[in-house]
Scaffold this motif. Sequence first.
Motif, PDB file in Angstrom:
ATOM      1  N   THR A 380      -9.977 -10.685   6.505  1.00 40.45           N
ATOM      2  CA  THR A 380      -9.224 -11.169   5.343  1.00 40.45           C
ATOM      3  C   THR A 380      -9.247 -10.199   4.175  1.00 40.45           C
ATOM      4  OG1 THR A 380     -11.194 -12.376   4.610  1.00 40.45           O
ATOM      5  CG2 THR A 380      -9.621 -13.574   6.008  1.00 40.45           C
ATOM      6  N   ALA A 381      -9.836  -9.028   4.363  1.00 41.08           N
ATOM      7  CA  ALA A 381      -9.964  -8.087   3.254  1.00 41.08           C
ATOM      8  C   ALA A 381      -8.643  -7.388   2.977  1.00 41.08           C
ATOM      9  CB  ALA A 381     -11.043  -7.055   3.565  1.00 41.08           C
ATOM     10  N   CYS A 382      -8.467  -6.993   1.718  1.00 43.82           N
ATOM     11  CA  CYS A 382      -7.313  -6.180   1.335  1.00 43.82           C
ATOM     12  C   CYS A 382      -7.651  -4.716   1.601  1.00 43.82           C
ATOM     13  CB  CYS A 382      -6.990  -6.400  -0.141  1.00 43.82           C
ATOM     14  SG  CYS A 382      -5.670  -5.332  -0.777  1.00 43.82           S
ATOM     15  N   VAL A 383      -6.716  -3.991   2.242  1.00 47.19           N
ATOM     16  CA  VAL A 383      -6.963  -2.616   2.662  1.00 47.19           C
ATOM     17  C   VAL A 383      -5.902  -1.710   2.051  1.00 47.19           C
ATOM     18  CG1 VAL A 383      -7.199  -1.041   4.604  1.00 47.19           C
ATOM     19  CG2 VAL A 383      -8.016  -3.392   4.815  1.00 47.19           C
ATOM     20  N   ALA A 384      -6.333  -0.689   1.344  1.00 45.23           N
ATOM     21  CA  ALA A 384      -5.429   0.349   0.853  1.00 45.23           C
ATOM     22  C   ALA A 384      -5.357   1.465   1.901  1.00 45.23           C
ATOM     23  CB  ALA A 384      -5.928   0.899  -0.477  1.00 45.23           C
ATOM     24  N   ILE A 385      -4.200   2.092   2.009  1.00 46.40           N
ATOM     25  CA  ILE A 385      -3.996   3.137   3.015  1.00 46.40           C
ATOM     26  C   ILE A 385      -3.385   4.366   2.354  1.00 46.40           C
ATOM     27  CG2 ILE A 385      -3.767   1.561   4.970  1.00 46.40           C
ATOM     28  CD1 ILE A 385      -0.731   1.831   4.718  1.00 46.40           C
ATOM     29  N   GLN A 386      -3.669   5.510   2.941  1.00 42.60           N
ATOM     30  CA  GLN A 386      -3.096   6.758   2.445  1.00 42.60           C
ATOM     31  C   GLN A 386      -3.147   7.795   3.548  1.00 42.60           C
ATOM     32  OE1 GLN A 386      -1.703   7.100  -0.705  1.00 42.60           O
ATOM     33  NE2 GLN A 386      -0.891   8.967   0.187  1.00 42.60           N
ATOM     34  N   LEU A 404      -1.917  -4.627   3.888  1.00 44.91           N
ATOM     35  CA  LEU A 404      -2.003  -3.188   3.622  1.00 44.91           C
ATOM     36  C   LEU A 404      -1.261  -2.840   2.341  1.00 44.91           C
ATOM     37  CD1 LEU A 404      -1.381  -1.818   7.246  1.00 44.91           C
ATOM     38  CD2 LEU A 404      -3.560  -2.413   6.152  1.00 44.91           C
ATOM     39  N   LYS A 405      -1.915  -2.060   1.489  1.00 45.79           N
ATOM     40  CA  LYS A 405      -1.335  -1.636   0.222  1.00 45.79           C
ATOM     41  C   LYS A 405      -1.410  -0.115   0.106  1.00 45.79           C
ATOM     42  CE  LYS A 405      -1.046  -5.995  -1.121  1.00 45.79           C
ATOM     43  NZ  LYS A 405       0.239  -6.699  -1.298  1.00 45.79           N
ATOM     44  N   LYS A 406      -0.401   0.458  -0.498  1.00 41.86           N
ATOM     45  CA  LYS A 406      -0.417   1.894  -0.755  1.00 41.86           C
ATOM     46  C   LYS A 406      -1.487   2.212  -1.795  1.00 41.86           C
ATOM     47  CE  LYS A 406       1.928   5.976  -0.616  1.00 41.86           C
ATOM     48  NZ  LYS A 406       2.058   6.757   0.605  1.00 41.86           N
ATOM     49  N   GLU A 414     -10.495  -3.651  -1.869  1.00 43.82           N
ATOM     50  CA  GLU A 414     -11.890  -3.243  -1.792  1.00 43.82           C
ATOM     51  C   GLU A 414     -12.101  -2.140  -0.764  1.00 43.82           C
ATOM     52  OE1 GLU A 414     -16.186  -5.217  -0.414  1.00 43.82           O
ATOM     53  OE2 GLU A 414     -14.382  -6.462  -0.651  1.00 43.82           O
ATOM     54  N   TRP A 415     -11.226  -2.092   0.251  1.00 46.45           N
ATOM     55  CA  TRP A 415     -11.379  -1.146   1.351  1.00 46.45           C
ATOM     56  C   TRP A 415     -10.241  -0.136   1.347  1.00 46.45           C
ATOM     57  CZ3 TRP A 415     -15.783  -1.361   4.250  1.00 46.45           C
ATOM     58  CH2 TRP A 415     -16.528  -2.536   4.166  1.00 46.45           C
ATOM     59  N   ASN A 450      -8.307  11.061  13.584  1.00 49.12           N
ATOM     60  CA  ASN A 450      -9.451  10.380  12.986  1.00 49.12           C
ATOM     61  C   ASN A 450      -9.044   9.682  11.702  1.00 49.12           C
ATOM     62  OD1 ASN A 450     -11.210  11.530  14.971  1.00 49.12           O
ATOM     63  ND2 ASN A 450     -11.164  13.449  13.819  1.00 49.12           N
ATOM     64  N   LEU A 451      -9.655   8.532  11.460  1.00 48.54           N
ATOM     65  CA  LEU A 451      -9.474   7.790  10.216  1.00 48.54           C
ATOM     66  C   LEU A 451     -10.831   7.626   9.546  1.00 48.54           C
ATOM     67  CD1 LEU A 451      -6.986   4.930  11.216  1.00 48.54           C
ATOM     68  CD2 LEU A 451      -6.472   7.203  10.326  1.00 48.54           C
ATOM     69  N   LEU A 452     -10.833   7.652   8.232  1.00 47.27           N
ATOM     70  CA  LEU A 452     -12.042   7.455   7.443  1.00 47.27           C
ATOM     71  C   LEU A 452     -11.948   6.124   6.720  1.00 47.27           C
ATOM     72  CD1 LEU A 452     -12.540  11.017   5.899  1.00 47.27           C
ATOM     73  CD2 LEU A 452     -13.556  10.067   7.977  1.00 47.27           C
ATOM     74  N   ILE A 453     -13.029   5.344   6.778  1.00 45.51           N
ATOM     75  CA  ILE A 453     -13.104   4.047   6.115  1.00 45.51           C
ATOM     76  C   ILE A 453     -13.932   4.215   4.841  1.00 45.51           C
ATOM     77  CG2 ILE A 453     -13.815   1.640   6.313  1.00 45.51           C
ATOM     78  CD1 ILE A 453     -13.517   1.868   9.312  1.00 45.51           C
ATOM     79  N   TYR A 454     -13.350   3.816   3.718  1.00 43.19           N
ATOM     80  CA  TYR A 454     -14.027   3.868   2.427  1.00 43.19           C
ATOM     81  C   TYR A 454     -14.132   2.460   1.850  1.00 43.19           C
ATOM     82  CZ  TYR A 454     -13.471   8.965   2.230  1.00 43.19           C
ATOM     83  OH  TYR A 454     -13.543  10.307   2.482  1.00 43.19           O
ATOM     84  N   ARG A 455     -15.121   2.314   0.945  1.00 43.15           N
ATOM     85  CA  ARG A 455     -15.268   1.078   0.179  1.00 43.15           C
ATOM     86  C   ARG A 455     -15.495   1.440  -1.275  1.00 43.15           C
ATOM     87  NH1 ARG A 455     -19.641  -3.826   1.346  1.00 43.15           N
ATOM     88  NH2 ARG A 455     -18.424  -5.485   0.319  1.00 43.15           N
ATOM     89  N   ARG A 456     -15.046   0.597  -2.167  1.00 42.05           N
ATOM     90  CA  ARG A 456     -15.189   0.912  -3.583  1.00 42.05           C
ATOM     91  C   ARG A 456     -16.656   1.133  -3.920  1.00 42.05           C
ATOM     92  NH1 ARG A 456     -11.052   1.052  -6.824  1.00 42.05           N
ATOM     93  NH2 ARG A 456      -9.107   0.012  -6.243  1.00 42.05           N
TER      94      ARG A 456
END
Length: 467
Positions: A380-386, A404-406, A414-415, A450-456
């Motif tokens: 249920t988390a909000c995820v930003a992507i770039q 998904l948000k830009k 948060e993610w 590869n994708l990198l996962i970040y958190r605030r």
Amino acid sequence: MAIAALCLAMTWYAIDALARSPRAQPVSFAFGGEARPKDYARTLADAGLLALIATLGLAVPLHETSPMLVQLGGSSALFMGVALLRTKPWHGCWIAIAGLFTLALSGAPALGMILGLAAICLLVWAPDLERSKRVSLVICLFLALVLMATVIQEWGLWRWRLRAWHNPMSEARSLLELVLWFTWPCWPLAFWSLWSWRRQWGRQWSMHVVWPLTMIAIVTIVSALTTSSERTLLLALPAYAALAAFALPTLQRSVTALIDWFTLLFFSGCGIIIWVVWLAMQTGWPPQPAANVTRLAPGFAQTFEIFPLLVALIGTGLWVWLVHWRVGRHRTALWKSLVLPSAGAALCWLLLMTLWLPLLNYARSYVPLVKQVKQVIPDTACVAIQGLNTGQIAALKWHGSWPLKKLSPTSPCEWLLVDAQWAADPLHADDLASWSSVQKVNRPTRTYENLLIYRRASQANAPRAAP
């Protein structure tokens, strides 16, 4: 599936119409007994259809839902429409116009305009049409092109995807290699057909040779100038199949025997390889193919399914029966030399879609990548992507449930999910300043993706809810 069936049907009718031309008919015997024009045309159409089915470049696009197949439908309709102009002029004209608009509206407007102008030029000098009929058809096609250009301009459909040849020798070699494997086994027969019918596209040219040759030349030149050479070259396959069909009446028996033996060894070998690898995936023996599968697709778990196995066994049995029938003593038919290539291509694709389908799905799918992301980010988390490509975004939306948000400075998410290459660029360091790296995930079969996962950073040390 409907478009694929239409492409095959329209190619058959196009070759049938071209073969009915008086200049395409075989020489009449002194005492009669030659094939009737209708039977001869249908035989060549059957051969052309088999040649198209056997073409390597058609294997994957014929099973995909993409604009490539729609464009192939448009080129097939245009090819059929121009071929019908001699016998059914107005039917052919409307079919050709439908093909042109299909090309224009499916992402190939410039190529559609070029092919339409080429068809008009051929009609102006067509030797098999009456003058009044030629004038009417030329006017009709010209008005259709004007209307099509207007629609393209109004809807903003012009797309120029040209590429620069920085290394001409390397680019030309790559294009040549693409043509050689993409149009196999049609291109050797097509070249032989051009040589055998050279008088028909020289002093006394006829539509059954000139129209396929014109379409092949235009599409090949355009494919050399565009970034999507493979997709563009797909549109020339009906014309290649037509020229391959017209080569069969001129082949000697030794050449047809060579084609049969080469095809038999090639596709039988491919079928054996597919069966051996499947056996290795199921039992671990032979050990080397099993080790190769483990190395190329780490984490893949093979499951046994009885229905695909039965379908593969039936297909293999039909191949063995067809080989026995082909080497037997039967009445000679022009299309017999193309039976084994088309059936062999169908056999290999059938085995891949039954025995290797789980492996291919695992190798081509984004499911393993999304599963790794799900282990870290709550549903249920909000995820930003770039920096993600369209395939990755579509997979995250389809296989995941995250909004998904830009990425932006005011993003409430948060993610964060970013491409590893994008994150490695020093220019984007400021964008990641307020984020803390959590984990790196990748596709098992494509380690470079590869994708990198970040958190605030403000929430990186906070307790995370169970996913």
